[in-house]
Scaffold this active site. Structure first.
Site, PDB file in Angstrom:
ATOM      1  N   LYS A   1       0.821  -1.217   0.000  1.00 52.11           N
ATOM      2  CA  LYS A   1       0.000   0.000   0.000  1.00 52.11           C
ATOM      3  C   LYS A   1       0.854   1.265   0.000  1.00 52.11           C
ATOM      4  CE  LYS A   1      -3.201  -3.078   0.610  1.00 52.11           C
ATOM      5  NZ  LYS A   1      -3.967  -3.593  -0.513  1.00 52.11           N
TER       6      LYS A   1
ATOM      7  N   GLY B   1      -7.812  -3.211   7.686  1.00 50.98           N
ATOM      8  CA  GLY B   1      -7.828  -2.818   9.092  1.00 50.98           C
ATOM      9  C   GLY B   1      -6.756  -3.440   9.979  1.00 50.98           C
TER      10      GLY B   1
ATOM     11  N   GLU C   1      -0.386   8.362   7.575  1.00 53.10           N
ATOM     12  CA  GLU C   1      -1.276   9.258   6.829  1.00 53.10           C
ATOM     13  C   GLU C   1      -2.008  10.160   7.811  1.00 53.10           C
ATOM     14  OE1 GLU C   1      -2.686   6.551   2.970  1.00 53.10           O
ATOM     15  OE2 GLU C   1      -3.997   6.749   4.689  1.00 53.10           O
TER      16      GLU C   1
ATOM     17  N   ARG D   1      -9.200  -8.005  -6.871  1.00 51.34           N
ATOM     18  CA  ARG D   1     -10.082  -9.181  -6.961  1.00 51.34           C
ATOM     19  C   ARG D   1     -11.502  -8.734  -7.361  1.00 51.34           C
ATOM     20  NH1 ARG D   1      -9.790  -7.313  -1.670  1.00 51.34           N
ATOM     21  NH2 ARG D   1     -11.840  -6.730  -0.867  1.00 51.34           N
TER      22      ARG D   1
HETATM   23  C1  MV4 Z   1      -8.083   5.548   6.740  1.00 51.76           C
HETATM   24  C2  MV4 Z   1      -9.137   6.147   7.444  1.00 51.76           C
HETATM   25  C3  MV4 Z   1      -9.057   7.497   7.698  1.00 51.76           C
HETATM   26  N1  MV4 Z   1      -7.982   8.204   7.285  1.00 51.76           N
HETATM   27  N2  MV4 Z   1      -7.043   6.297   6.356  1.00 51.76           N
HETATM   28  C4  MV4 Z   1      -9.714   1.041   7.002  1.00 51.76           C
HETATM   29  C5  MV4 Z   1      -9.181  -0.196   6.354  1.00 51.76           C
HETATM   30  C6  MV4 Z   1      -8.104   0.212   5.435  1.00 51.76           C
HETATM   31  N3  MV4 Z   1      -8.501  -0.088   4.101  1.00 51.76           N
HETATM   32  C7  MV4 Z   1      -7.919   1.674   5.650  1.00 51.76           C
HETATM   33  N4  MV4 Z   1      -8.965   2.134   6.524  1.00 51.76           N
HETATM   34  C8  MV4 Z   1      -9.086   3.444   6.859  1.00 51.76           C
HETATM   35  N5  MV4 Z   1      -8.072   4.249   6.465  1.00 51.76           N
HETATM   36  C9  MV4 Z   1      -6.998   7.580   6.644  1.00 51.76           C
HETATM   37  N6  MV4 Z   1      -5.930   8.296   6.273  1.00 51.76           N
HETATM   38  C10 MV4 Z   1     -10.193   5.342   7.853  1.00 51.76           C
HETATM   39  C11 MV4 Z   1     -10.169   3.990   7.583  1.00 51.76           C
HETATM   40  C12 MV4 Z   1     -11.271   3.231   8.057  1.00 51.76           C
HETATM   41  C13 MV4 Z   1     -12.272   2.802   7.202  1.00 51.76           C
HETATM   42  C14 MV4 Z   1     -12.219   3.035   5.840  1.00 51.76           C
HETATM   43  C15 MV4 Z   1     -13.227   2.610   5.007  1.00 51.76           C
HETATM   44  C16 MV4 Z   1     -14.314   1.914   5.535  1.00 51.76           C
HETATM   45  C17 MV4 Z   1     -14.376   1.674   6.888  1.00 51.76           C
HETATM   46  C18 MV4 Z   1     -13.371   2.102   7.735  1.00 51.76           C
HETATM   47  C19 MV4 Z   1     -13.467   1.855   9.100  1.00 51.76           C
HETATM   48  C20 MV4 Z   1     -12.476   2.268   9.920  1.00 51.76           C
HETATM   49  C21 MV4 Z   1     -11.378   2.968   9.408  1.00 51.76           C
END
Ligand code: MV4
Length: 448
Positions: A116, A165, A200, A292
């Protein structure tokens, strides 16, 4: 030309893939574990091969056994579905070495997007908006603190090989950085055997918006609009919809263009998903790219009329995309609810057991993707999703009503499910108003 496909998965997605193959005149081979002898996918395929004991590591995650089953059955391609080996670049590379067509992007592309931290840099270089943060990988508390103070608090510490996560911590102030970093890095080391981290800025109250793309081997890339996947708990999506109420036609155009740019920058082929975070002020940022087919692909199929599994197979066969961007029309509104064998009143604890009787809804604009049947025993070995219920109607209001009606019809006896919980969300005033973000379920739990 692909004549025979081995489906390296189980459950509803395996059934979904087998159906697409049958409609295309392609023979199918199912693989199943000892726990899945009575599973629907093993019954529906033309052939079925037992690949080992119940634990995934010894069956659905065992590359050598799956490759052997492919060679023995004479299949020329593998469809990996989602989860299991679907985003494993070593598996894709092994397929390539064995002259088996992996239905997905190349091993090289999977590996590069799986990192990532690297993907962030690729996207930034291509002009796709990314979340402010570190440009170099971070390995130490000191390095992380420096990157965090340059980025600005609150920050989120992420594992380079993470996603979904794992190995992630939010830190609101410098005093808490060291502890957060160490926990996240330890988790990353345990889960991925790699301690590379990046930082980030933490975006608060965003929506999770993802764009479906299709890319062929001739450089053609199109997007099929977005899915709003904001309704989730513990990084497990619960409800997805397309289109998103948060996107104007203009914003959809901008984000879709960014998604296509992202796929091109990654030299992507086959079906893929670009995940964005979208703020209320319409700022959006690339988060990661999933290599995917996704659980929630039916909502995109409903609003575009495009069969994504067939598209994947055609692309992997070397066919050109048969539609241009302007041929893709988003029509009406679709919602999907994931039905899980779990008990929301007991902390969503899994509820395996035998399905004693069931009735699933049907009718115009209602689709069920499932692999359960009356008398089937849900085992505790795999994830708890037992069905996906998706609907289509001409607008969101009618789609919401149709989903409520359909959920109200569901009967699954013998196990607990989240159907009533889903029904409650479909009646929540914020959900009905489309006023959702990724913290929706958290607020629901806290009763605010
Ligand atoms: C984030 C974010 C807020 N700010 N990055 C969750 C899993 C992974 N794919 C990255 N995630 C997140 N990254 C920044 N800079 C919040 C999340 C996040 C989240 C993102 C999409 C859907 C659900 C979520 C639940 C918790 C945190």
């Amino acid at each position: 030309m692909i004549k025979k496909i081995l489906v390296a998965n189980r459950g509803e997605i395996a059934v979904r893939i087998i159906r697409a193959c049958r409609e295309m005149g392609i023979e199918t081979v199912a693989v199943y574990s000892e726990a899945d002898r009575e599973a629907l996918h093993a019954k529906l395929a033309d052939e079925a091969v037992c690949i080992g004991p119940a634990p995934s590591k010894e069956s659905y995650l065992c590359m050598e056994r799956i490759i052997s089953a492919t060679i023995v059955s004479g299949a020329d391609a593998i469809h990996p579905g989602f989860g299991f080996l679907s985003e494993n670049s070593k598996f894709a590379a092994l397929c390539e070495q064995c002259s088996i067509t992996f239905i997905g992007p190349s091993a090289r592309v999977i590996e590069s997007l799986g990192n990532k931290q690297e993907a962030r840099n690729t996207m930034e270089a291509a002009g796709v908006p990314i979340i402010p943060g570190s440009r170099e990988p971070v390995y130490t508390v000191r390095g992380g603190e420096k990157a965090a103070s340059e980025t600005g608090y609150p920050v989120i510490i992420k594992a380079a090989l993470g996603g979904g996560g794992k190995g992630m911590r939010v830190v609101y102030s410098p005093e808490d950085f060291e502890a957060g970093f160490q926990t996240a890095q330890k988790e990353a080391e345990m889960a991925f055997g790699d301690n590379t981290m990046y930082i980030e800025h933490f975006i608060q109250h965003p929506r999770h918006i993802e764009f479906q793309i299709l890319a062929d081997h001739f450089g053609n890339v199109i997007h099929l609009g977005e899915r709003d996947c904001s309704i989730q708990r513990n990084h497990q999506k619960m409800i997805e919809e397309s289109p998103s109420l948060a996107l104007s036609e203009k914003l959809r155009g901008k984000m879709g263009e960014a998604a296509v740019k992202a796929a091109k920058a990654a030299r992507y082929t086959n079906a893929g998903t670009i995940e964005f975070l979208l703020e209320k002020n319409e700022n959006f940022y690339f988060m990661e790219m999933n290599t995917r087919i996704q659980v929630e692909h039916p909502v995109t199929e409903w609003v575009t009329g495009i069969d994504l599994i067939k598209a994947q197979i055609r692309i992997a066969s070397g066919e050109r995309l048969s539609y241009k961007q302007e041929d893709v029309q988003i029509s009406g509104h679709s919602i999907e609810c994931r039905i899980n064998a779990e008990n929301p009143e007991k902390g969503f604890r899994p509820s395996p057991g035998t399905v004693r009787g069931m009735h699933l809804p049907g009718g115009k604009g209602i689709r069920i993707d499932s692999a359960i049947y009356s008398g089937y025993t849900i085992t505790p070995y795999y994830d708890s999703m037992v069905a996906k219920l998706s609907v289509w109607a001409k607008n969101r209001k009618e789609a919401v009503r149709k989903m409520r009606s359909a959920l109200g019809e569901v009967i699954i006896e013998g196990i607990d499910t989240n159907v009533d919980y889903q029904y409650a969300i479909l009646n929540h005033p914020d959900y009905v108003a489309g006023d959702i973000d990724i913290e929706f379920i958290e607020r629901l739990k806290r009763g605010v």
